[in-house]
Design an enzyme around this catalytic site. Sequence first.
Site, PDB file in Angstrom:
ATOM      1  N   ASP A  21       0.972  -0.979  -0.008  1.00  0.00           N
ATOM      2  CA  ASP A  21      -0.277   0.115  -0.078  1.00  0.00           C
ATOM      3  C   ASP A  21       0.757   1.169   0.020  1.00  0.00           C
ATOM      4  O   ASP A  21       2.038   1.424   0.404  1.00  0.00           O
ATOM      5  CB  ASP A  21      -0.846   0.002   1.347  1.00  0.00           C
ATOM      6  N   HIS A  38       2.280   3.255  -8.980  1.00  0.00           N
ATOM      7  CA  HIS A  38       2.289   1.455  -9.239  1.00  0.00           C
ATOM      8  C   HIS A  38       3.315   1.012 -10.160  1.00  0.00           C
ATOM      9  O   HIS A  38       4.137   0.183  -9.331  1.00  0.00           O
ATOM     10  CB  HIS A  38       1.028   2.155 -10.025  1.00  0.00           C
ATOM     11  N   LEU A 133      10.194 -20.955  -3.131  1.00  0.00           N
ATOM     12  CA  LEU A 133       9.514 -20.002  -2.941  1.00  0.00           C
ATOM     13  C   LEU A 133       7.789 -20.208  -3.565  1.00  0.00           C
ATOM     14  O   LEU A 133       7.986 -20.587  -5.131  1.00  0.00           O
ATOM     15  CB  LEU A 133       9.970 -18.246  -2.782  1.00  0.00           C
TER      16      LEU A 133
HETATM   17  C1  IPE Z   1      -5.285  -2.402  -0.053  1.00  0.00           C
HETATM   18  O1  IPE Z   1      -5.010  -1.668  -0.462  1.00  0.00           O
HETATM   19  C2  IPE Z   1      -5.135  -3.569  -1.268  1.00  0.00           C
HETATM   20  C3  IPE Z   1      -3.878  -4.257  -2.079  1.00  0.00           C
HETATM   21  C4  IPE Z   1      -2.580  -2.893  -1.519  1.00  0.00           C
HETATM   22  C5  IPE Z   1      -4.529  -4.079  -3.422  1.00  0.00           C
HETATM   23  P1  IPE Z   1      -6.105  -0.162  -0.701  1.00  0.00           P
HETATM   24  O2  IPE Z   1      -5.580   1.015  -0.990  1.00  0.00           O
HETATM   25  O3  IPE Z   1      -7.183  -0.600  -1.183  1.00  0.00           O
HETATM   26  O4  IPE Z   1      -7.460  -0.641   0.980  1.00  0.00           O
HETATM   27  P2  IPE Z   1      -7.735   0.550   2.060  1.00  0.00           P
HETATM   28  O5  IPE Z   1      -9.022   1.081   0.572  1.00  0.00           O
HETATM   29  O6  IPE Z   1      -6.774   1.918   1.957  1.00  0.00           O
HETATM   30  O7  IPE Z   1      -8.737   0.160   2.982  1.00  0.00           O
HETATM   31  C1  IPE Z   2      -1.609   0.209  -3.649  1.00  0.00           C
HETATM   32  O1  IPE Z   2      -1.174   2.008  -3.444  1.00  0.00           O
HETATM   33  C2  IPE Z   2      -1.862  -0.226  -5.000  1.00  0.00           C
HETATM   34  C3  IPE Z   2      -3.142  -0.864  -5.221  1.00  0.00           C
HETATM   35  C4  IPE Z   2      -4.031  -1.075  -3.788  1.00  0.00           C
HETATM   36  C5  IPE Z   2      -4.041  -1.716  -6.529  1.00  0.00           C
HETATM   37  P1  IPE Z   2      -2.278   2.505  -3.598  1.00  0.00           P
HETATM   38  O2  IPE Z   2      -3.202   3.148  -4.212  1.00  0.00           O
HETATM   39  O3  IPE Z   2      -3.418   1.989  -2.391  1.00  0.00           O
HETATM   40  O4  IPE Z   2      -1.473   3.691  -2.926  1.00  0.00           O
HETATM   41  P2  IPE Z   2      -2.634   5.132  -2.010  1.00  0.00           P
HETATM   42  O5  IPE Z   2      -2.798   3.966  -0.454  1.00  0.00           O
HETATM   43  O6  IPE Z   2      -3.057   5.428  -2.482  1.00  0.00           O
HETATM   44  O7  IPE Z   2      -1.164   5.619  -1.107  1.00  0.00           O
HETATM   45 MG    MG Z   3      -3.917   2.608  -0.424  1.00  0.00          MG
END
Ligand code: IPE
Ligand code: IPE
Ligand code: MG
Length: 256
Positions: A21, A38, A133
Amino acid sequence: MKVVPGIDPARVPKHVACVMDGNGRWAQQRGLKRTDGHAAGEEALLQSIYAAQDVGVEWLTVYAFSTENWKRPISEVRFLMRLNEMILIRRLDELNERGIRIRFLGRQDHRVPGRLLREFNRAAEVTKDNKSLTLTFAFNYGGRAELIDAMKRMIDDGVSSSSIDEKQVRRYLYHPDMPDPDLVVRTSGEYRISNFLLWELAYSELVFTDVLWPDFSADHLYDAIRTFQERDRRFGKINTSGLKPRRARAKVAATT
Ligand code: IPE
Ligand code: IPE
Ligand code: MG
């Protein structure tokens, strides 16, 4: 296997799961587009895979796209679909040469582009006999969806209520052979599960770090494993050794 200072090789978590995240915030901090964040996450992913493998982790599960992530703008969703497809295309040979087995964990529904599913299936097929792994991509994954799918299949199979126990439920999860995660690492300073592996996380140790996913590196993973090794996993029991966990470990370390 690599010896890492401060990590007891005998107690490396067998299964580590990562909530990757913070990509969007990483990009925003740099005046970039969320999608650049990403893209930058690919390097952190590869580093984490190899670091985990080097230290003897047997299963690594990464949360790459949740069932809730469809609520994002279509352009970001499309980017994530394409990025994961490209990662599989670009990295398959390298992962395969390292003996890594790749798997998909989630719902293979019509919303996931066919070409991405084909890459997941190809990667799984090519790497299925690898013994190092196991790298599982939780993609279009939701813990609730997994349990709903399990319940539906149990009913379709005519499973009687009297035969339902934990073993039976496990048989109906997406990958019944996958051990429960010992350690879950979530980056970006968020303290939540976000629908990840709800059944499987019942007794996992949770480690949260403020590091944003694109900045996550081998050292951060090793920090999380060190934190894991300081935890006293009781599984509802009491610690009967009479020693505090740190002292008990010092004693073990001294005799090895
Ligand atoms: C969780 O992250 C999902 C992934 C890392 C794929 P999100 O960014 O979607 O989670 P929330 O919305 O902050 O809970
Ligand atoms: C995690 O990073 C990737 C996915 C959920 C696919 P985010 O896109 O959620 O990044 P933030 O949380 O908005 O910074
Ligand atoms: Mg996120």
